[in-house]
Design a protein around this motif. Sequence first.
Motif, PDB file in Angstrom:
ATOM      1  N   THR A   1      43.118  25.840   8.081  1.00  0.00           N
ATOM      2  CA  THR A   1      41.704  25.481   8.214  1.00  0.00           C
ATOM      3  C   THR A   1      40.883  26.557   8.902  1.00  0.00           C
ATOM      4  N   PHE A   2      41.519  27.621   9.343  1.00  0.00           N
ATOM      5  CA  PHE A   2      40.813  28.695  10.028  1.00  0.00           C
ATOM      6  C   PHE A   2      40.056  29.582   9.037  1.00  0.00           C
ATOM      7  N   TYR A   3      40.552  29.669   7.804  1.00  0.00           N
ATOM      8  CA  TYR A   3      40.052  30.642   6.838  1.00  0.00           C
ATOM      9  C   TYR A   3      39.154  30.000   5.787  1.00  0.00           C
ATOM     10  N   ALA A   4      38.063  30.696   5.464  1.00  0.00           N
ATOM     11  CA  ALA A   4      37.063  30.152   4.549  1.00  0.00           C
ATOM     12  C   ALA A   4      37.553  30.067   3.108  1.00  0.00           C
ATOM     13  N   LEU A   5      38.501  30.906   2.710  1.00  0.00           N
ATOM     14  CA  LEU A   5      38.940  30.919   1.316  1.00  0.00           C
ATOM     15  C   LEU A   5      39.952  29.824   1.001  1.00  0.00           C
ATOM     16  N   PHE A   6      40.476  29.151   2.029  1.00  0.00           N
ATOM     17  CA  PHE A   6      41.420  28.061   1.811  1.00  0.00           C
ATOM     18  C   PHE A   6      40.692  26.720   1.891  1.00  0.00           C
ATOM     19  N   SER A   7      41.268  25.723   1.243  1.00  0.00           N
ATOM     20  CA  SER A   7      40.776  24.359   1.361  1.00  0.00           C
ATOM     21  C   SER A   7      41.964  23.415   1.500  1.00  0.00           C
ATOM     22  N   VAL A   8      41.879  22.463   2.427  1.00  0.00           N
ATOM     23  CA  VAL A   8      42.925  21.448   2.558  1.00  0.00           C
ATOM     24  C   VAL A   8      42.452  20.126   1.955  1.00  0.00           C
ATOM     25  N   ARG A   9      41.349  20.174   1.226  1.00  0.00           N
ATOM     26  CA  ARG A   9      40.851  19.006   0.502  1.00  0.00           C
ATOM     27  C   ARG A   9      40.802  19.336  -0.979  1.00  0.00           C
ATOM     28  N   PRO A  10      41.007  18.333  -1.826  1.00  0.00           N
ATOM     29  CA  PRO A  10      40.987  18.596  -3.274  1.00  0.00           C
ATOM     30  C   PRO A  10      39.673  19.231  -3.706  1.00  0.00           C
ATOM     31  N   ARG A  11      39.765  20.204  -4.575  1.00  0.00           N
ATOM     32  CA  ARG A  11      38.574  20.827  -5.141  1.00  0.00           C
ATOM     33  C   ARG A  11      38.948  21.357  -6.521  1.00  0.00           C
ATOM     34  N   PRO A  12      37.966  21.667  -7.365  1.00  0.00           N
ATOM     35  CA  PRO A  12      38.280  22.196  -8.694  1.00  0.00           C
ATOM     36  C   PRO A  12      39.089  23.485  -8.613  1.00  0.00           C
ATOM     37  N   ALA A  13      39.801  23.760  -9.690  1.00  0.00           N
ATOM     38  CA  ALA A  13      40.649  24.960  -9.718  1.00  0.00           C
ATOM     39  C   ALA A  13      39.829  26.238  -9.688  1.00  0.00           C
ATOM     40  N   THR A  14      38.577  26.171 -10.117  1.00  0.00           N
ATOM     41  CA  THR A  14      37.709  27.352 -10.124  1.00  0.00           C
ATOM     42  C   THR A  14      36.649  27.237  -9.040  1.00  0.00           C
ATOM     43  N   VAL A  15      36.534  28.275  -8.244  1.00  0.00           N
ATOM     44  CA  VAL A  15      35.530  28.321  -7.178  1.00  0.00           C
ATOM     45  C   VAL A  15      34.636  29.533  -7.415  1.00  0.00           C
ATOM     46  N   LEU A  16      33.341  29.318  -7.409  1.00  0.00           N
ATOM     47  CA  LEU A  16      32.373  30.403  -7.537  1.00  0.00           C
ATOM     48  C   LEU A  16      31.766  30.654  -6.165  1.00  0.00           C
ATOM     49  N   HIS A  17      32.100  31.803  -5.567  1.00  0.00           N
ATOM     50  CA  HIS A  17      31.550  32.193  -4.270  1.00  0.00           C
ATOM     51  C   HIS A  17      30.275  33.003  -4.515  1.00  0.00           C
ATOM     52  N   VAL A  18      29.161  32.506  -4.052  1.00  0.00           N
ATOM     53  CA  VAL A  18      27.879  33.197  -4.209  1.00  0.00           C
ATOM     54  C   VAL A  18      27.436  33.699  -2.844  1.00  0.00           C
TER      55      VAL A  18
END
Length: 607
Positions: free
Chosen positions: A93-110
């Motif tokens: 949970t320290f890092y912004a690129l990880f998620s411990v909650r379900p999310r879509p397989a594709t992430v768009l970082h803007v």
Amino acid sequence: MDLRFGDSKPTDDERAAVDGLLGPPGSSWEGADRSDADLRWARGGRAARDRRDLLLPGLHAINDRIGWISEGALDYLCRRLTVPPAEAYGVATFYALFSVRPRPATVLHVCTDLACAAAGAGGLCAGAEERLGPGSGVSVQRSPCLGLCERAPAALAVKAGDPVRTAVAAPATVRDAVLAASAPDSAPEEPSAAAAVPQCGDPSLTLLRRVGVVDPASLDDYRAHGGYTALRRAFALGPAGVIREVTDSGLAGRGGAAFPTGRKWQATAAQPDRPHYLVCNADESEPGTFKDRVLMEGDPYALVEAMTVAAYATGAHKGYLYLRGEYPRAQRRLEHALAQARARGFLGEDVLGTGYAFDIEIRRGAGAYICGEETALFNSIEGYRGEPRSKPPFPVEKGLFGKPTVENNVETLVNVLPILTMGAPAYAAIGTGASTGPKLFCVSGSVARPGVYELPFGATLGELLELAGVRAGLRAVLLGGAAGGFVRADELDIPLTFEGTREAGTTLGSGVVMAFDGTVPLPRLLLRIAEFFRDESCGQCVPCRVGTVRQEEALHRIAERSGAAAAGDVALLREVGRTMRDASICGLGQTAWNAVESAIDRLGAYE
């Protein structure tokens, strides 16, 4: 999430992601099927604990394959490494690129940071969110700086799978960003690294002379343009001779602290404790900084050679290259360069037949600005939260894994090559007496030709902006990034040296130069800087943890007030800023007030 070992089971894909990194489990203690033998004694516990440093790569393996880290996957990884789940959860949970909650397989970082915000990132985010709504299979995330400031606004799409796929859209329209997220393999190819170097092909360049000229994938092409000449001279000089050359050159660290590189190398080499480690800090996360990315993408073998020279001089046989998680192309280029160097005898057990053994391992960061601080970086590599350590002891005494460690950033290391090829006196003759050699500057914002520029120390800010084609109506220039300071449009005669910027009451930092014209709302810019530091504070020390929040709150109130009411919040800002500067553990808190203070005092931001 339950912070004890529970009954959650990893899926087959999650198990495969972890086993692909660690190999199959050896017993039920590590997650294999239970057998009678396992009930009698625990095996492999000590060996597993010695692999704690594989926690971050393990989290990456799961996140890359699945797109997020489930309780079952984290539980399985913890069993394999015998890491307490509570600690692993704290790391994940320290890092912004990880998620411990379900999310879509594709992430768009803007990117919504300074250069991109000024280039219309707000509209890009809104448009992407509208087009990629619920049911699209894409999560749109507003991101801090992606290191693509010369092509603002920027977006990075990451599609989980085996293998993970990435696509960059920069400069991005809404259509470009949606295409990158929907079909990463069909996204337009990124411009070459040379596109970020407006001086490309200039024979007078030193650090950038190969970018855009040499094929970054070809070791032979690199050698044909002078590659590995410096390493051969290093072997001829011996470790003490190399350190003497670097010391005599006057090379100072290019990451912002400007510590003499030769002194750091000498202090590490002299430590009797073994082994020694070399760490290359390639986690440039300062908003506005992208020079290290350009070097790694355009001249990767130079970094490999420079790390080998530094390791040889300081007695290290293992090097870690800590790379920004947002730099997928740099990662691919460096992985290829390392493989070629090993195959050709430039890395490994017998470098160039000299009997010297050295190898490099890439460790990916995962979105944490604080990991640019050297001791936080060490903790990250070791598998802990990336929080700074108290000093002393200093890294040259007890650094990575508690051993003597030399840490330099990419630009600093690459400077070592011309020092050895041209000699320390010739190198020291470049620049000024106190700031020697060439310097790379990351120019972005309101200029016609943004990119990485190489100039000798001593050139003025005006000369640099003239090269970049500063636009009419210049209002302010931010030097050093979010941790730096603003200067006025009538202060362009400031010499770009460590001592020159210090005398002018500002900082050179890592070489960020962001120009802003009158179309950029300064209060909104300052609020974004405050938001950045609030988000990126690791929370370990009270002055920074509380101060960055109070700073942002005060700036929100000032934006809604004027006159005497705002004056009270400005006074509060000064008090909070002084406290952060004096009492924070590391440079993040100590510099979080710099840009806001300079905007108030030099630009009259709230008058």
